[in-house]
Motif scaffolding. Sequence first.
Motif, PDB file in Angstrom:
ATOM      1  N   ARG A  91       0.752  -1.334  -0.058  1.00 54.75           N
ATOM      2  CA  ARG A  91       0.079   0.081   0.043  1.00 54.75           C
ATOM      3  C   ARG A  91       0.787   1.353  -0.049  1.00 54.75           C
ATOM      4  NH1 ARG A  91      -4.431  -1.873   4.487  1.00 54.75           N
ATOM      5  NH2 ARG A  91      -5.547  -3.336   3.304  1.00 54.75           N
ATOM      6  N   GLY A  92       2.009   1.162   0.545  1.00 56.27           N
ATOM      7  CA  GLY A  92       2.972   2.236   0.811  1.00 56.27           C
ATOM      8  C   GLY A  92       3.733   2.465  -0.728  1.00 56.27           C
ATOM      9  N   GLY A  93       3.681   1.640  -1.601  1.00 56.37           N
ATOM     10  CA  GLY A  93       4.136   1.708  -2.782  1.00 56.37           C
ATOM     11  C   GLY A  93       5.880   1.130  -2.729  1.00 56.37           C
ATOM     12  N   LEU A  94       6.191   0.445  -1.636  1.00 61.58           N
ATOM     13  CA  LEU A  94       7.653   0.067  -1.532  1.00 61.58           C
ATOM     14  C   LEU A  94       7.872  -1.335  -1.754  1.00 61.58           C
ATOM     15  CD1 LEU A  94       8.726   2.027   1.444  1.00 61.58           C
ATOM     16  CD2 LEU A  94       9.566   2.422  -0.805  1.00 61.58           C
ATOM     17  N   LEU A  95       6.646  -2.232  -2.310  1.00 56.21           N
ATOM     18  CA  LEU A  95       6.756  -3.504  -2.528  1.00 56.21           C
ATOM     19  C   LEU A  95       5.864  -3.958  -3.499  1.00 56.21           C
ATOM     20  CD1 LEU A  95       7.404  -6.353   0.044  1.00 56.21           C
ATOM     21  CD2 LEU A  95       5.588  -6.599  -1.536  1.00 56.21           C
TER      22      LEU A  95
END
Length: 225
Positions: free
Chosen positions: A65-69
């Motif tokens: 959701r945070g765009g890091l994975l």
Amino acid sequence: MVNLPLTDVEVRILGALLEKEVTTPENYPLSLNALLSACNQTTNRDPVMRLDEDTATHHIIALRRGGLLHQIQPVGSRVTKFQHLLAEELKLDERQLAVLGVLMLRGPQTPGELHARTARLASFADIPDLESVLESLIARQPFPLVARLPRRPGQKEVRYTHLLAGEPTQADAPEMADEPPPRARPHRADVDEDRVAALERTVEALQAEVAAVRAELEAFRAQFQ
């Protein structure tokens, strides 16, 4: 925009993915089982963690959701795999990723330790070369990714830490050793009294020895009278 700070578990997941991307590219992206094994390694990890599948899954969802994975399912495979997006989201090159990854997996370290431990992830000519990468991560805008920790008492080298999980904790802050209370200097009169008392005890012991010798001598003479 990257949502920071991350949790310690999220830092470990991303650090493990970053490391395995370079060291075992044939197995990357990682399955959940492979990712758990990488997170729970007992070598090259500080601290050592014991993550279970439920815990890892919870934090994987937060990182997605945070765009890091990123989560993928290769064609013809039923196994879901995961890859980090640190390079894309934070605009980092290979050397910056290597330094940041080792800090994420092993905590605060000196430039010398980082130079030795990043060798399998990227190439650095020497410690000053690595320090230049550290400085670039400290100077990052709009927010730094690395911080320089003050020296602790008795410590010769400066340590560096990542800031993905927020500001350094109290455990990483400089610690002032508790100094024992200064011993009171004995008063001169007390010293003199102690010395006199010791001399008196010595004299008394010598007098007793002399008296014993005299008694033995008198007894020896009496045998010949």
